[in-house]
Design an enzyme around this catalytic site. Structure first.
Site, mmCIF file in Angstrom:
data_model
loop_
_atom_site.group_PDB
_atom_site.id
_atom_site.type_symbol
_atom_site.label_atom_id
_atom_site.label_comp_id
_atom_site.label_asym_id
_atom_site.label_seq_id
_atom_site.Cartn_x
_atom_site.Cartn_y
_atom_site.Cartn_z
ATOM 1 N N VAL A 264 0.815 -1.055 -0.081
ATOM 2 C CA VAL A 264 -0.245 -0.097 -0.048
ATOM 3 C C VAL A 264 0.809 1.094 0.326
ATOM 4 O O VAL A 264 0.431 1.956 -0.468
ATOM 5 C CB VAL A 264 -0.921 0.204 1.541
ATOM 6 C CG1 VAL A 264 -1.735 1.388 1.552
ATOM 7 C CG2 VAL A 264 -2.215 -0.933 0.983
ATOM 8 N N GLU A 265 2.014 1.130 0.860
ATOM 9 C CA GLU A 265 2.916 2.661 1.187
ATOM 10 C C GLU A 265 3.418 3.116 -0.378
ATOM 11 O O GLU A 265 3.246 3.708 -0.756
ATOM 12 C CB GLU A 265 3.598 2.445 2.029
ATOM 13 C CG GLU A 265 3.205 2.923 3.673
ATOM 14 C CD GLU A 265 2.479 3.499 3.947
ATOM 15 O OE1 GLU A 265 2.416 4.650 3.576
ATOM 16 O OE2 GLU A 265 1.454 3.521 4.783
ATOM 17 N N THR A 266 4.041 1.700 -0.608
ATOM 18 C CA THR A 266 5.171 2.191 -2.075
ATOM 19 C C THR A 266 5.281 1.202 -3.155
ATOM 20 O O THR A 266 5.679 1.310 -3.561
ATOM 21 C CB THR A 266 6.625 1.922 -1.532
ATOM 22 O OG1 THR A 266 7.150 1.348 -0.851
ATOM 23 C CG2 THR A 266 6.670 3.333 -0.236
ATOM 24 N N TYR B 7 -7.541 3.361 5.249
ATOM 25 C CA TYR B 7 -6.196 2.546 4.757
ATOM 26 C C TYR B 7 -6.690 1.784 5.405
ATOM 27 O O TYR B 7 -6.075 0.601 5.190
ATOM 28 C CB TYR B 7 -5.325 3.581 5.758
ATOM 29 C CG TYR B 7 -4.688 3.806 5.856
ATOM 30 C CD1 TYR B 7 -3.138 3.135 4.375
ATOM 31 C CD2 TYR B 7 -3.774 2.195 6.843
ATOM 32 C CE1 TYR B 7 -1.849 2.983 5.203
ATOM 33 C CE2 TYR B 7 -2.304 1.829 7.025
ATOM 34 C CZ TYR B 7 -1.496 1.662 5.044
ATOM 35 O OH TYR B 7 -0.020 1.866 5.474
#
Length: 358
Positions: A141-143, A335
């Site tokens: 999800v982040e990168t 999230y």
């Protein structure tokens, strides 16, 4: 073994791209004057706020010459302030937000990430109790598994936010101080490090204070490197969750049933879609016609969630404490649910592939 209960619905293959254009203010001399002053930079010799921060860090042991040079190379960046106003968690509905992260490609690449780093993920799960698929989903999800770590110079982003954000300047001032300390201690050029517009860095997008508190040297090479080392990132994400109270073997969420429409007053009363620690019991929810899809202890405290889907319906879920822990990473119920569903989907596909191989 899949540790997230509840079925995952069909994966949406929609890529949602978000951008924010800088606002141009015409005939506003005060605004123009403010921006002209900002663009003069953050050199401590000319900027009183920057000088005050430098003096504090000098007292803490950082060399003044290095700080003067570093802060003097920071640039004011208006698009960082603009981006802060358009975060997806604040403006998208669940089905729109979900479409960004629950794509077949991201799921498949999550399985590939697990296979590529199986030893590190197994060691992290054994050490910290956090499942491999959850660690992987965070990084996914982040990168996008390290593919998109951010293109903003972290120094510019944090200096701009520290000294020009209208409400959160103090918070980002602390992040800028932490970033400068990290760069100095790890002997890296602070102008070379890139991340998100909010100053989050590396595979797991840790903000600097989280980097200081939770990053670990998981491959024992003497350096905590979240920018280029996925093994350190894996251990650091697991450590972050463990430090925030992750319950090994616990569920993340449960599917639930409820009325087609809940009054707004009841949504507030029962603390729907909050990211605080669970306080609403299954029994309390049942009193209002909200029931888990499987038997649960009436005394179990959960985070009730009401999610909007593309068909216009609202569907319910009950988040357990581990759901709350996920939202310590990003304080958004959207999230938390995206990470939960992505981890579930990765685990399901991985299991399917292993069954086919057998």
């Amino acid at each position: 073994m899949n540790r997230v209960k509840g079925k995952t619905s069909g994966y949406l293959l929609v890529a949602l791209m978000c951008c924010s254009a800088p606002v141009v203010f015409a005939n506003e001399p005060a605004q123009a004057s403010q921006q002209d002053t900002a663009r003069q930079g953050f050199a401590p010799q000319q900027n009183a706020d920057s000088r005050a921060l430098m003096n504090e860090l000098v007292e803490q042991g950082l060399p003044q010459a290095w700080l003067e040079e570093s802060l003097g190379r920071a640039h004011y960046t208006q698009n960082v302030l603009d981006a802060m106003e358009g975060a997806a968690e604040r403006r998208l509905k669940w089905y729109e937000y979900r479409a960004i992260f629950l794509t077949q490609q991201r799921i498949e690449e999550g399985v590939a990430f697990i296979e590529a780093h199986a030893d590190a993920l197994a060691r992290a799960e054994s050490t910290y109790g956090v499942p491999a698929e959850v660690i992987t989903a965070i990084i996914g999800v982040e990168t996008y598994y390290g593919r998109h770590k951010g293109q903003h110079r972290v120094l510019d982003s944090l200096a701009t936010l520290a000294f020009h954000h209208p409400t959160r300047g103090d918070f980002f001032r602390g992040e800028l101080a932490a970033f400068l300390r990290i760069a100095y201690e790890q002997q890296v050029d602070p102008t070379e490090l890139r991340g998100s517009y909010a100053g989050a860095m590396g595979y797991p997008q840790f903000i600097p204070t989280s980097y200081q508190a939770y990053a670990v040297d998981f491959d024992d090479d003497g350096r905590r490197d979240l920018w280029e080392n996925p093994v350190d990132a894996i251990g650091s994400v697991a450590n972050y969750f463990a430090e925030h109270g992750w319950k090994p073997g616990g569920d993340i969420y449960h599917q639930a049933d409820g009325p087609d429409v809940l009054p707004v007053e009841l949504l507030k009363e029962l603390s729907f879609n909050q990211t605080s620690s669970p306080t609403v019991t299954i029994a309390q929810l049942a009193d209002h016609g909200l029931e888990p899809s499987e038997p649960l202890d009436d005394a179990l405290e959960v985070v009730p969630l009401a999610l909007e889907f593309a068909d216009g319906e609202t569907r319910y879920r009950f988040g357990e404490f581990n759901f709350y822990v996920i939202t310590r990473y990003n304080h958004s119920h959207l999230y938390g649910m995206a990470v939960a569903e992505l981890s579930e989907a990765i685990a399901e596909l991985e299991n399917e592939l292993h069954e086919d191989e057998a």
